[in-house]
Motif scaffolding. Structure first.
Motif, PDB file in Angstrom:
ATOM      1  N   UNK A  74       0.813  -1.227   0.000  1.00 22.14           N
ATOM      2  CA  UNK A  74       0.000   0.000   0.000  1.00 22.14           C
ATOM      3  C   UNK A  74       0.842   1.272   0.000  1.00 22.14           C
ATOM      4  N   UNK A  75       0.375   2.267  -0.747  1.00 22.81           N
ATOM      5  CA  UNK A  75       1.074   3.553  -0.848  1.00 22.81           C
ATOM      6  C   UNK A  75       0.091   4.707  -0.674  1.00 22.81           C
ATOM      7  N   UNK A  76      -0.680   4.755   0.425  1.00 25.27           N
ATOM      8  CA  UNK A  76      -1.653   5.825   0.572  1.00 25.27           C
ATOM      9  C   UNK A  76      -0.992   7.206   0.529  1.00 25.27           C
ATOM     10  N   UNK A  77      -1.613   8.102  -0.205  1.00 28.43           N
ATOM     11  CA  UNK A  77      -1.210   9.504  -0.363  1.00 28.43           C
ATOM     12  C   UNK A  77       0.132   9.655  -1.074  1.00 28.43           C
ATOM     13  N   UNK A  78       0.542   8.600  -1.781  1.00 29.84           N
ATOM     14  CA  UNK A  78       1.721   8.663  -2.635  1.00 29.84           C
ATOM     15  C   UNK A  78       1.372   8.031  -3.970  1.00 29.84           C
ATOM     16  N   UNK A  79       1.940   8.577  -5.050  1.00 27.60           N
ATOM     17  CA  UNK A  79       1.689   8.008  -6.372  1.00 27.60           C
ATOM     18  C   UNK A  79       2.117   6.545  -6.394  1.00 27.60           C
ATOM     19  N   UNK A  80       1.329   5.717  -7.076  1.00 26.10           N
ATOM     20  CA  UNK A  80       1.599   4.282  -7.109  1.00 26.10           C
ATOM     21  C   UNK A  80       2.918   3.944  -7.790  1.00 26.10           C
ATOM     22  N   UNK A  81       3.355   4.799  -8.719  1.00 22.34           N
ATOM     23  CA  UNK A  81       4.609   4.526  -9.423  1.00 22.34           C
ATOM     24  C   UNK A  81       5.791   5.269  -8.817  1.00 22.34           C
TER      25      UNK A  81
ATOM     26  N   UNK B  21       4.980  14.856  -6.285  1.00 27.04           N
ATOM     27  CA  UNK B  21       5.649  15.721  -5.312  1.00 27.04           C
ATOM     28  C   UNK B  21       5.839  14.943  -4.015  1.00 27.04           C
ATOM     29  N   UNK B  22       7.056  14.790  -3.526  1.00 33.45           N
ATOM     30  CA  UNK B  22       7.276  14.014  -2.285  1.00 33.45           C
ATOM     31  C   UNK B  22       6.589  14.680  -1.082  1.00 33.45           C
TER      32      UNK B  22
END
Length: 652
Positions: free
Chosen positions: A188-195, A199-200
């Motif tokens: 899971x990568x909530x609130x981050x782009x999947x790839x 913007x970090x």
């Protein structure tokens, strides 16, 4: 050439995100207790307002019938700098922008859809539809395809979440080029782009050493960013939560993490006042973080234990008292019973406690407020008294999530599955004492929230008891059984209060029947009503406007189920018995000698174990007996002039 490139990028962007708002990532089952489930939406442009959009969840089970079971209104929310909006529970990190309860999302085969519509368009039980649909996903946890749900939503693939507790997975959307859209499972990568693009963000974590402090204590709150900040990070926190506010503590709430560092802290001192406010919970929450700085966690609870609790004048069921709490029944409440017997007596009693012009039914959520008052621990006003485990538990420890460890909840003494009770959506709303349903003897559904038959109980023990009949279930090992008379009178009340319920001998498997009558009669006789029970009867009466008559008039049990069935009831017999009950025995607890006050030359005194085993017999007792028995709780029965009374006594 530059214009051509710009136009091409714009064309790709418009083609890729033509849906405006899509399901970008979904984790419906992480971990198995569902404390970190979330949905991540992505907008075609960053900082996109989701006003006018809703998120609808559909139940694909046979009972769910591919229809809606939950709707989330997205009005008032905006996607972030990366165009992401996370809807999830408190266990999700970074912290969701839209907070939902734990364990509310079905695991599959089910579906969710983004609609440009109103929540009013999807009342519970609405069949899945493509009308106003923006994006949808049919999913499962390795379930068979729900072909009907796929067809209803215009989808062709059902996606699976293949995660485990040790290796969580979410269903993630990827876009490769203009037309190639695919989903796969990954960490899971909530609130981050999947790839990994975009913007970090730099999440900040709230840390507290303990989850509970006493009034007068101090503690530190530490804040740690995931990476060092690149400039001074100034931010503000709040601790306010309901009655807890700035008058209850001192400490700095405006903080800074210096440039190049990743941590700061503040010391909070709790004010030790003299007010009996009850235990409170402060809520540590960020007030003004600005992206790319985001909360890693938020709304962190810390309990503040109030040392100014009150102690009641009466005892707990383990150390019972009688005669201190007086019944608040209206004058003449039971007068209509006089001169009646058998069926006529039953009917007259039901006419009192199920009178539709007087009696009220409250919601199941209201019962929590009722129990906080009715089952309050006489030894600590910040606690409830737990039925089976015979102990106090903080009122704040009501079970609200999937975990029941150390929690209490509402126990139906007459189990729902045995009685055929059920709740409705409105039962989830605690609307207070002045909002209620009209109810009558045929309103069996209202048995679900009848506080005369609901008690505060340890949540794990409640689960262990399940729907067992009394007699099958006798309580946890090592306890003294102080609940037995209480549950007997509550179950017997239910038979009279609601048509369709019956207490019978044995352990029936017929809905509407419950046992064991012989056990319950024995429990009633050996564990008579005390002040704790009378107080809760008064409290419930204040809410429901009916009483449990077997607490006010315990002899009625004999006239309806026991040794006096068929005899004519005369309320004066009960009045005499109340006078007889003014007899007191002291000291209690006792080291051995037990004095009897209020009656001379008692004909017979019998001492029983809490299981009903006769241990000692005394005749022609003047004013005391000597208890030559081991330490524990005992029942002492006094018999005089063909009348008897039972008192609980503790031998130290």
């Amino acid at each position: 050439m530059k214009k051509i490139i710009i136009l091409f990028i714009l064309f790709v962007s418009l083609t890729t995100y033509a849906q405006v708002l899509v399901i970008n990532e979904f984790d419906p089952d992480s971990p198995s207790t569902d404390t970190a489930e979330f949905i991540e939406l992505k907008s075609a442009t960053p900082n996109f307002s989701t006003d006018g959009y809703i998120l609808v969840f559909f139940n694909g089970s046979s009972s769910g019938a591919d229809s809606s079971y939950m709707v989330i209104d997205l009005d008032g929310y905006t996607t972030d700098n990366n165009g992401l909006l996370v809807i999830g529970s408190e266990g999700v990190s970074p912290f969701p922008q839209v907070l939902i309860s734990e364990n509310v999302i079905q695991n599959g085969a089910d579906a969710l859809g983004v609609y440009q519509a109103s929540v009013n368009d999807f009342p519970e039980g609405t069949l899945a539809t493509q009308t106003n649909l923006i994006d949808a996903m049919v999913y499962g946890t390795n379930d068979a395809d729900d072909t009907d749900l796929l067809t209803l939503l215009g989808e062709t693939i059902q996606y699976n979440d293949n995660g485990t507790n040790a290796n969580p997975r979410s269903i993630q959307r990827f876009v490769d080029g203009m037309d190639n859209e695919s989903y796969s499972t990954a960490t899971p990568t909530p609130r981050r782009e999947n790839d990994g693009s975009g913007i970090p963000i730099n999440p900040v974590f709230i840390s507290v050493a303990e989850s509970q402090y006493d009034e007068g204590e101090s503690f530190d709150i530490t804040f740690i960013s995931e990476t060092n900040v690149t400039s001074d990070l100034n931010f503000t926190i709040s601790l306010n939560n309901f009655g807890f506010n700035t008058s209850d503590f001192t400490g700095n709430l405006s903080l800074m993490i210096p440039n190049g560092q990743n941590t700061t802290s503040t010391t909070i001192s709790i004010v030790d006042d003299s007010a009996d406010e009850g235990d409170e919970v402060l809520l540590i929450k960020f007030v003004d973080l600005i992206e790319p700085i985001v909360p890693s966690n938020n709304f962190v609870e810390v309990r503040i234990v109030d040392n100014d609790f009150t102690i009641a004048a009466w005892g707990t069921p383990l150390n019972p008292t009688t005669g201190i709490v007086q019944s608040t029944q209206p004058e003449g409440y039971y007068d209509s019973l006089d001169g009646l017997a058998d069926v006529a007596l039953r009917q007259a009693l039901q006419d009192i406690i199920a009178d539709p012009t007087i009696v009220r039914a409250q919601t199941y959520a209201d019962v929590i407020d009722i129990l906080n008052e009715a089952d309050q621990n006489p030894e600590n006003s910040n606690q409830v008294w737990l039925l089976y485990t015979e102990e106090g538990r903080a009122k704040l420890d009501i079970q609200t999530g999937s975990s029941n460890a150390g929690k209490w909840n509402r126990e139906h003494t007459y189990p729902r599955s045995r009685g055929g009770f059920f709740d409705i959506e409105e039962d989830e709303i605690a609307d207070g004492i002045d909002v209620f349903w009209t109810t009558k003897a045929d309103s069996l559904r209202h048995g679900n929230s009848d506080a005369h038959a609901l008690r505060a109980a340890d949540a794990a023990e409640n689960s262990s008891r399940g729907n067992q009949h009394y007699g099958q279930y006798t309580g946890p090992s090592g306890t003294l059984g102080s609940f037995r008379g209480d549950v007997a009178r509550s179950v017997l009340y239910m038979e009279i209060r609601y048509n369709g319920l019956e207490v019978v001998n044995g352990f029936p498997e017929v809905t509407g029947q419950f046992g064991d009558l012989a056990t319950l009669l024995d429990w009633h006789r050996n564990d008579p009503p005390d002040d704790f029970e009378m107080n809760r009867n008064n409290v419930v009466y204040n809410w429901q406007k009916n009483r449990n008559p077997f607490i006010d008039q315990p002899l009625l049990v004999e006239y309806i189920w026991g040794n006096n069935v068929g005899d004519t009831w005369d309320q004066s017999l009960s009045i005499d018995d109340n006078e007889f009950s003014e007899i007191t025995m002291y000291p209690n607890p006792t080291n051995g000698r037990l004095y009897i006050l209020g009656l001379n030359n008692v004909e017979l005194v019998e001492v029983f174990s809490v299981e009903g085993k006769l241990l000692r017999t005394f005749t022609a007792v003047n004013n005391y007996i000597d208890l030559d028995i081991t330490s524990g709780l005992y029942l002492v029965k006094l018999t005089h002039n063909n009348r008897s009374i039972i008192k609980k006594v503790i031998k130290d």
